[in-house]
Write a protein that holds these residues in place. Structure first.
Motif, mmCIF file in Angstrom:
data_model
loop_
_atom_site.group_PDB
_atom_site.id
_atom_site.type_symbol
_atom_site.label_atom_id
_atom_site.label_comp_id
_atom_site.label_asym_id
_atom_site.label_seq_id
_atom_site.Cartn_x
_atom_site.Cartn_y
_atom_site.Cartn_z
ATOM 1 N N LEU A 1 5.787 30.871 1.418
ATOM 2 C CA LEU A 1 4.627 30.453 2.195
ATOM 3 C C LEU A 1 3.309 30.761 1.484
ATOM 4 N N ASP A 2 3.399 31.249 0.266
ATOM 5 C CA ASP A 2 2.209 31.548 -0.538
ATOM 6 C C ASP A 2 1.835 30.293 -1.327
ATOM 7 N N VAL A 3 0.766 29.624 -0.919
ATOM 8 C CA VAL A 3 0.435 28.338 -1.539
ATOM 9 C C VAL A 3 0.019 28.480 -3.001
ATOM 10 N N THR A 4 -0.268 29.709 -3.449
ATOM 11 C CA THR A 4 -0.629 29.895 -4.854
ATOM 12 C C THR A 4 0.606 29.994 -5.743
ATOM 13 N N ARG A 5 1.789 30.191 -5.126
ATOM 14 C CA ARG A 5 3.019 30.335 -5.911
ATOM 15 C C ARG A 5 4.110 29.356 -5.514
ATOM 16 N N ALA A 6 4.119 28.902 -4.275
ATOM 17 C CA ALA A 6 5.183 28.029 -3.784
ATOM 18 C C ALA A 6 4.814 26.562 -3.955
ATOM 19 N N ASN A 7 5.712 25.694 -3.556
ATOM 20 C CA ASN A 7 5.361 24.278 -3.465
ATOM 21 C C ASN A 7 4.283 24.125 -2.403
ATOM 22 N N SER A 8 3.304 23.296 -2.672
ATOM 23 C CA SER A 8 2.212 23.161 -1.710
ATOM 24 C C SER A 8 1.607 21.765 -1.804
ATOM 25 N N GLY A 9 0.915 21.397 -0.739
ATOM 26 C CA GLY A 9 0.242 20.104 -0.730
ATOM 27 C C GLY A 9 -0.641 19.982 0.489
ATOM 28 N N SER A 10 -1.784 19.379 0.324
ATOM 29 C CA SER A 10 -2.708 19.186 1.439
ATOM 30 C C SER A 10 -2.365 17.901 2.188
ATOM 31 N N ALA A 11 -2.864 17.797 3.418
ATOM 32 C CA ALA A 11 -2.674 16.573 4.190
ATOM 33 C C ALA A 11 -3.320 15.394 3.472
ATOM 34 N N ARG A 12 -4.504 15.602 2.919
ATOM 35 C CA ARG A 12 -5.217 14.540 2.201
ATOM 36 C C ARG A 12 -4.386 14.031 1.023
ATOM 37 N N ALA A 13 -3.778 14.958 0.284
ATOM 38 C CA ALA A 13 -2.990 14.565 -0.881
ATOM 39 C C ALA A 13 -1.758 13.766 -0.468
ATOM 40 N N HIS A 14 -1.130 14.150 0.634
ATOM 41 C CA HIS A 14 0.045 13.408 1.091
ATOM 42 C C HIS A 14 -0.339 12.011 1.572
ATOM 43 N N VAL A 15 -1.488 11.888 2.205
ATOM 44 C CA VAL A 15 -1.958 10.558 2.605
ATOM 45 C C VAL A 15 -2.231 9.708 1.364
ATOM 46 N N ASP A 16 -2.814 10.307 0.333
ATOM 47 C CA ASP A 16 -3.045 9.582 -0.920
ATOM 48 C C ASP A 16 -1.718 9.101 -1.518
ATOM 49 N N LEU A 17 -0.698 9.961 -1.451
ATOM 50 C CA LEU A 17 0.617 9.588 -1.979
ATOM 51 C C LEU A 17 1.210 8.432 -1.174
ATOM 52 N N LEU A 18 1.103 8.508 0.143
ATOM 53 C CA LEU A 18 1.612 7.421 0.982
ATOM 54 C C LEU A 18 0.896 6.108 0.675
ATOM 55 N N GLN A 19 -0.412 6.176 0.474
ATOM 56 C CA GLN A 19 -1.159 4.958 0.144
ATOM 57 C C GLN A 19 -0.677 4.386 -1.181
ATOM 58 N N ALA A 20 -0.397 5.257 -2.143
ATOM 59 C CA ALA A 20 0.076 4.799 -3.446
ATOM 60 C C ALA A 20 1.442 4.141 -3.350
ATOM 61 N N ILE A 21 2.246 4.563 -2.364
ATOM 62 C CA ILE A 21 3.575 3.976 -2.170
ATOM 63 C C ILE A 21 3.487 2.659 -1.402
ATOM 64 N N TRP A 22 2.598 2.601 -0.427
ATOM 65 C CA TRP A 22 2.485 1.391 0.401
ATOM 66 C C TRP A 22 1.583 0.323 -0.226
ATOM 67 N N ARG A 23 0.636 0.760 -1.049
ATOM 68 C CA ARG A 23 -0.244 -0.185 -1.731
ATOM 69 C C ARG A 23 -0.212 0.139 -3.222
ATOM 70 N N PRO A 24 0.951 -0.081 -3.856
ATOM 71 C CA PRO A 24 1.134 0.400 -5.232
ATOM 72 C C PRO A 24 0.201 -0.264 -6.231
ATOM 73 N N THR A 25 -0.328 0.571 -7.117
ATOM 74 C CA THR A 25 -1.147 0.085 -8.225
ATOM 75 C C THR A 25 -0.485 0.506 -9.540
#
Length: 220
Positions: free
Chosen positions: A101-125
């Motif tokens: 649960l330590d975001v400096t050492r574990a896997n981590s991601g912000s809500a904004r980043a996940h939305v960006d990833l979803l956009q890249a998948i749904w509107r691929p460039t």
């Protein structure tokens, strides 16, 4: 595609990888996910995200490492103790006494980043269209549908998503597509302050809040 129709059959390695993707994405099979990480290590996944201009997501560990929490060392009727530690052991900064649960050492991601990833998948460039299409189909077939899906699955809409849970953290990211052509990316990243493994009311609340935000966007 000769007389025997061999063109209909894919190479066994391709079939195996596709099966692993289905298991990891659609039924959250952690063993399948770690086999895929054996083919594409976490660091390479992070580098690939950066290559596609997706920032704010850090993949540092395989799933097996992330699951080695105090909950794994307790009996099922003692899981609440691990959740209590998860709730109380957070630091004032971004660290945590539980490494997962330590975001400096574990896997981590912000809500904004996940939305960006979803956009890249749904509107691929930069993502290959075939890759993006396969990811969309896998997310549409996700069988874990108790969190956000009840609020977004209707005869006039399609909900595609991926869930993630560790201790008191309950997450889901996805896209709701409406018959009229509208599509909304949603990232719900939550941390419960209640030390209990099963919280159906919290799961339902996450969905209601996400839908209210979607409704606000549709009305604006």
């Amino acid at each position: 595609t000769g007389p025997l129709g061999l063109g209909r059959f894919r190479h066994p390695a391709t079939v195996a990888v596709d099966d692993l993707l289905y298991l990891a994405m659609c039924v959250s099979d952690n063993v399948a996910a770690d086999i895929l990480f054996g083919l594409t290590p976490p660091a390479r996944v992070t580098d690939t995200l950066r290559e596609h201009d997706i920032h704010g997501i850090a993949v540092r560990h395989i799933v097996r490492d992330l699951n080695q929490t105090p909950a794994e060392r307790l009996a099922p009727d003692e899981t609440h103790l691990a959740h209590t530690l998860a709730i109380q052991a957070a630091s004032a900064g971004r660290g945590h006494r539980i490494p997962q649960l330590d975001v400096t050492r574990a896997n981590s991601g912000s809500a904004r980043a996940h939305v960006d990833l979803l956009q890249a998948i749904w509107r691929p460039t930069t993502i290959h269209p075939d890759t993006a299409a396969r990811l969309r189909s896998l997310m549409a077939d996700n069988v874990i549908r108790h969190r956000l899906a009840p609020e977004f699955s209707t005869d006039a809409s399609t909900w595609s998503s991926k869930t993630g849970s560790v201790l008191n953290h309950r997450h889901e990211v996805g896209v709701v597509e409406h018959r009229g052509g509208e599509a909304y990316a949603i990232a719900a990243l939550t941390a419960s302050s209640v030390p209990a493994r099963h919280q159906p009311a919290a799961e339902a609340l996450i969905g209601r809040v996400a839908r209210s935000l979607r409704d606000h966007l549709r009305a604006s």
